[in-house]
Design a protein around this motif. Structure first.
Motif, mmCIF file in Angstrom:
data_model
loop_
_atom_site.group_PDB
_atom_site.id
_atom_site.type_symbol
_atom_site.label_atom_id
_atom_site.label_comp_id
_atom_site.label_asym_id
_atom_site.label_seq_id
_atom_site.Cartn_x
_atom_site.Cartn_y
_atom_site.Cartn_z
ATOM 1 N N ASN A 211 0.892 -1.187 0.422
ATOM 2 C CA ASN A 211 0.011 -0.290 0.305
ATOM 3 C C ASN A 211 1.047 1.358 0.495
ATOM 4 O O ASN A 211 1.728 1.636 1.285
ATOM 5 C CB ASN A 211 -0.634 -0.042 1.447
ATOM 6 N N ASP A 258 -0.742 -2.529 -5.654
ATOM 7 C CA ASP A 258 -1.773 -1.837 -4.788
ATOM 8 C C ASP A 258 -2.954 -2.163 -5.977
ATOM 9 O O ASP A 258 -3.093 -1.360 -6.590
ATOM 10 C CB ASP A 258 -1.432 -0.771 -4.442
ATOM 11 N N LYS A 336 -1.863 -7.023 3.915
ATOM 12 C CA LYS A 336 -0.634 -5.899 3.732
ATOM 13 C C LYS A 336 0.339 -4.718 4.319
ATOM 14 O O LYS A 336 0.219 -5.914 5.719
ATOM 15 C CB LYS A 336 -2.240 -4.483 4.046
#
Length: 446
Positions: A211, A258, A336
Motif C-alpha cells: 500500500n 496495490d 497488507k
C-alpha cells in the motif's frame, strides 16, 4: 521488451517468428536488423509478478506506438523465480577433545564459519547454499590474537548427515606442505532444523499487497514555486521537477502492487488553511487518498497554488500518521504492507522525534523510502537508513526491531550513478520478508 524491477527468469510466447535462416541460431547470434519486425510492447515487471499466475498478455503494436487498425498480435510473458534453495537451516554445533592452547588455563574455543565464493575465497556467512563450508576453531584471546586450533570443510548436507548419524567429524590442522594433520578434536551437530523460506514473489502472487503512501516537503528552503530555480517549479513546457520525477519513477512501479491504486498523500512544512502544518492532506478537502500516480501529480501541483511554503522540516508527524494506518491493518489485514515515500530537500529539526517514530514503527508492516532533492547535506538521512548495520536506537534506549528506511539522493540519480527505482526499491523486498518471517506469516494457500 522493457522490464523494470527484480529479475526472475522470464519466458514468453506470442505471435512472432524469426527468419528461416536464423531458426537454428542462438539468440545471441541473431542480427536483429536482419529480422522481420512484427511488433513490440512495454510493461514493468511488477505488472507481471502481481498476477496470481505470474502471466501477462500484452497487445503488440508498431514502432510508433499504439494506434491504427492493424492487428500486430499479442505477447504473453510468464515470470518464474530462479533460486538455488528455499531452505534456511538452524544448527547447534559442539566440539570435543580440542587441544589446549593456553599454558595456565583451559582454552576458550569459538567457531567461525565461512562459505566458498565464486572467486575461490572464503567469506564469513550467516546462511548459505549447499556449497562447502569452512568451519574454523580458535582459542579466544582478549587481545584479539586468537589462536587457531583446527578446521574442517563440510557442506550443509554433510552436516545434516552428521546430525542424523549422531557422529562427529575430526578437525584437521593444515601443514606447510599443503597436507593436513588429523586431530583428536571433533565437531558434532546436536541440532539440525530446516525451514522453508518463502520469497517476495511467493507473497505477492498469492495476494499480498504493498500500500503506497507519499509525503511531500513544503518547506520554504525549496524556493518559491514561481521561480525557475525552485525545486518546486512547475515548468509550462512539461519538464518535470525533482519532486515530480520521484513521484513518477517510484509510483509507476509500486502502483501495480496495490489493487485499488488509491494512495494516501500528505504534505508537511507548509501553511495549510493559514496554519503551519507538518502533516496536511495534499488533496485539500477531497479526502486524504488520491487515485493513481496521476492523482498524486495533480494534487501536488494544485497544493503548490494554495499552500504557502514555510518550515521547519519535521518527519515525526507524517511517520506517525503512516504508522497509525499500518497499525490498524495488523489485526485483520495481514496481507497488507505499507510503503511511505518521503520527498524532501532539507535538514531535519526533529531528529530525535523522527528516530523515536521510526523505532516504534519498526514493529509494524511499514517501510519508508526517502528521496533527497537538491544539494543539502543529507548525512542525517544516511543515519536513518542504518546501512552500516547498526539499528536505530530511540531516546529511551529501545533498539529498532529491524531496518525500515531506504534513502536515495536524487543528485546521484541525475548524474547517472544509480537508477532511482532500483536504488529506492532494492531493500524493500528484504524489509517485507523480515517482517513476515519474524511473525511466521506465510503466503496465502501455502
Amino acid at each position: 521488451m522493457y522490464l523494470e524491477g527484480h529479475t526472475p527468469y522470464l519466458a514468453g510466447h506470442g505471435n512472432f517468428k524469426k527468419n528461416e535462416e536464423s531458426q537454428h541460431h542462438s539468440l545471441n547470434a541473431l542480427k536483429l536488423n536482419e529480422q522481420d519486425f512484427l511488433g513490440e510492447a512495454t510493461c514493468v515487471l511488477s505488472e507481471i509478478v502481481t498476477k496470481r499466475n505470474r502471466s501477462l498478455t500484452l497487445n503488440l503494436h508498431g514502432k510508433n506506438g499504439p494506434g491504427g487498425s492493424k492487428n500486430f498480435g499479442t505477447l504473453t510473458v510468464h515470470a518464474e523465480e530462479s533460486c538455488l534453495s528455499r531452505m534456511a537451516v538452524e544448527m547447534k554445533l559442539r566440539c570435543s577433545q580440542l587441544g589446549n592452547k593456553d599454558m595456565f588455563s583451559t582454552s576458550d574455543p569459538f567457531l567461525r564459519i565461512s562459505r566458498l565464493t565464486e572467486s575461490g575465497k572464503y567469506v564469513p556467512i550467516c546462511k548459505t547454499e549447499d556449497n562447502p563450508l569452512l568451519i574454523e576453531c580458535f582459542d579466544f584471546n582478549s587481545n584479539g590474537n586468537h589462536v587457531f586450533i583446527g578446521q574442517l570443510h563440510k557442506s550443509v548436507s554433510e552436516l545434516e548427515k552428521l546430525h542424523k548419524e549422531t557422529s562427529g567429524a575430526n578437525l584437521v590442522f593444515p601443514t606447510h606442505r599443503g597436507q593436513e594433520k588429523v586431530l583428536k578434536g571433533q565437531l558434532f551437530v546436536d541440532q539440525f532444523i530446516g525451514k522453508e523460506q518463502f520469497s517476495f514473489l511467493d507473497y505477492i502472487s498469492s495476494g499480498f499487497e504493498l500500500n503506497f503512501m507519499i509525503a511531500v516537503d513544503f518547506t520554504a528552503s525549496n524556493g518559491t514555486p514561481q521561480n525557475q530555480d525552485s525545486l518546486h517549479y512547475i515548468d509550462p513546457s512539461g519538464r518535470l521537477n525533482s519532486y515530480q520525477k520521484a513521484i513518477i519513477e517510484a509510483g509507476e512501479v509500486i502502483q501495480f502492487y496495490d489493487s485499488d491504486r488509491r494512495f494516501p498523500a500528505w504534505g508537511f512544512g507548509g501553511r495549510y488553511g493559514g496554519t503551519l502544518s507538518h502533516c496536511f492532506i495534499l488533496n485539500g478537502t477531497n479526502g486524504y487518498e488520491v487515485e493513481g500516480v496521476q492523482g498524486i501529480m495533480a494534487a501536488y501541483a494544485n497544493a503548490l497554488h494554495t499552500v504557502p511554503l514555510a518550515g521547519p522540516t519535521l518527519f515525526g508527524p507524517v511517520i506517525n500518521t503512516a504508522a497509525q494506518l499500518a497499525s490498524q491493518a495488523t489485526s485483520n489485514e495481514i496481507t497488507k504492507y505499507f510503503v511511505l515515500l518521503i520527498i524532501t530537500d532539507g535538514v531535519l529539526t526533529d531528529m530525535k522525534e523522527t528516530v523515536d517514530a521510526l523505532v516504534r514503527a519498526s514493529d509494524l508492516p511499514l517501510s519508508i523510502l526517502i528521496v533527497g532533492v537538491g544539494n543539502a547535506d543529507f548525512k542525517q538521512m544516511e543515519v536513518l537508513d542504518a546501512d552500516d548495520g547498526r539499528r536505530l536506537e530511540s531516546s529511551t534506549g529501545r533498539v529498532a526491531a529491524r531496518d525500515i528506511v531506504q534513502f536515495v539522493p536524487m543528485r546521484e540519480v541525475h548524474s547517472g550513478q544509480i537508477s532511482a527505482v532500483q536504488a529506492l526499491l532494492e531493500e524493500l523486498p528484504d524489509q517485507f520478508l523480515t517482517y513476515n518471517r519474524s511473525r511466521n506469516i506465510k503466503p496465502l494457500h501455502s
